[in-house]
Design a protein around this motif. Structure first.
Motif, PDB file in Angstrom:
ATOM      1  N   LEU A   7       0.326  -1.541  -0.138  1.00  0.00           N
ATOM      2  CA  LEU A   7      -0.017  -0.242   0.131  1.00  0.00           C
ATOM      3  C   LEU A   7       0.720   1.259  -0.253  1.00  0.00           C
ATOM      4  O   LEU A   7       0.949   2.688  -0.112  1.00  0.00           O
ATOM      5  N   GLY A   8       1.845   1.337   1.006  1.00  0.00           N
ATOM      6  CA  GLY A   8       2.740   2.591   0.828  1.00  0.00           C
ATOM      7  C   GLY A   8       3.615   2.754  -0.129  1.00  0.00           C
ATOM      8  O   GLY A   8       3.723   4.291  -0.820  1.00  0.00           O
ATOM      9  N   LEU A  51       3.464   0.105   5.692  1.00  0.00           N
ATOM     10  CA  LEU A  51       2.935   1.112   5.205  1.00  0.00           C
ATOM     11  C   LEU A  51       4.318   2.588   5.296  1.00  0.00           C
ATOM     12  O   LEU A  51       4.335   2.888   4.478  1.00  0.00           O
ATOM     13  N   LEU A  68       2.297   8.396  -5.819  1.00  0.00           N
ATOM     14  CA  LEU A  68       1.278   8.855  -6.796  1.00  0.00           C
ATOM     15  C   LEU A  68       1.346  10.312  -5.332  1.00  0.00           C
ATOM     16  O   LEU A  68       1.313  11.243  -6.479  1.00  0.00           O
ATOM     17  N   THR A  69       1.562  10.171  -4.744  1.00  0.00           N
ATOM     18  CA  THR A  69       2.065  11.402  -3.430  1.00  0.00           C
ATOM     19  C   THR A  69       3.243  12.539  -4.347  1.00  0.00           C
ATOM     20  O   THR A  69       2.546  13.605  -5.099  1.00  0.00           O
ATOM     21  N   LEU A  88       6.158   4.275   2.442  1.00  0.00           N
ATOM     22  CA  LEU A  88       5.619   5.492   2.075  1.00  0.00           C
ATOM     23  C   LEU A  88       7.267   6.578   2.260  1.00  0.00           C
ATOM     24  O   LEU A  88       7.163   7.451   1.188  1.00  0.00           O
ATOM     25  N   LEU A  91       1.517   4.602  -2.797  1.00  0.00           N
ATOM     26  CA  LEU A  91       0.780   6.020  -2.161  1.00  0.00           C
ATOM     27  C   LEU A  91       2.338   6.713  -2.229  1.00  0.00           C
ATOM     28  O   LEU A  91       2.093   7.880  -2.402  1.00  0.00           O
ATOM     29  N   ARG A  92       3.488   6.271  -1.849  1.00  0.00           N
ATOM     30  CA  ARG A  92       4.905   6.905  -2.028  1.00  0.00           C
ATOM     31  C   ARG A  92       4.420   7.837  -3.540  1.00  0.00           C
ATOM     32  O   ARG A  92       4.590   9.296  -4.238  1.00  0.00           O
ATOM     33  N   VAL A 151       6.115  13.610   1.223  1.00  0.00           N
ATOM     34  CA  VAL A 151       5.698  11.749   1.625  1.00  0.00           C
ATOM     35  C   VAL A 151       7.207  11.897   3.053  1.00  0.00           C
ATOM     36  O   VAL A 151       6.395  10.657   3.670  1.00  0.00           O
TER      37      VAL A 151
END
Length: 119
Positions: free
Chosen positions: A12-13, A67, A19-20, A71, A16-17, A39
Motif C-alpha cells: 500500500l505504501g 506502510l 502517486l503522492t 511511504l 501511495l508514495r 511523503v
C-alpha cells in the motif's frame, strides 16, 4: 505472519508514495524535491501517531514498518540531494537536507503527541 503484514503495508505504501510524489511535484515548477519531502514528512507524522498510540505489534508491523516504511524514502531523499549538488544547486541541496530533517522530526514529535492522546 508478521512478514505478511509488513508486505501488505508496503504494497500500500509504495504506490501511495509514488502517486503522492507525482501529484505534489507536478504542482511545483522547480528542481526542489517537494514530493519526496511531502511523503517523508507524512510518513514521519503517521509513524509518530502509531508510536504515540502504542499500537499493538501486528498493527505496527502493517502500518508502521510496512506502510510508513514504504511511504517514506531515505534513499530517494539522499539521491535527490546528491543530484541537486551535482547539478550545481547546492542551496537547494542544503535546503532539502535542512527541511527534510527538521520537518520530519517535528512531524514525528507532533504525531507522537497526537497518538498519545489516542492511546
Amino acid at each position: 505472519m508478521t512478514w505478511l503484514l509488513v508486505l501488505a503495508g508496503g504494497a500500500l505504501g509504495a504506490p501511495l508514495r509514488y502517486l503522492t510524489d507525482r501529484a505534489v511535484q507536478s504542482r511545483h515548477d522547480t528542481v526542489f524535491p517537494w514530493g519526496t519531502l511531502a511523503v517523508n514528512v507524512l510518513g514521519s507524522l503517521a509513524l509518530g501517531v502509531l508510536a504515540g498510540a502504542a499500537v499493538a505489534s501486528p498493527a505496527y508491523a502493517l502500518l508502521g514498518t510496512g506502510l510508513c516504511g514504504a511511504l517514506s524514502t531515505y534513499s530517494t531523499f539522499s539521491y535527490e540531494t546528491l543530484r541537486l549538488t551535482r547539478a550545481g544547486a547546492a542551496r537547494y541541496a542544503a535546503a532539502n537536507v535542512a527541511a527534510s530533517v527538521v520537518a520530519s522530526v517535528a512531524a514525528l514529535a507532533l504525531g507522537a503527541t497526537l497518538g498519545g492522546t489516542l492511546g
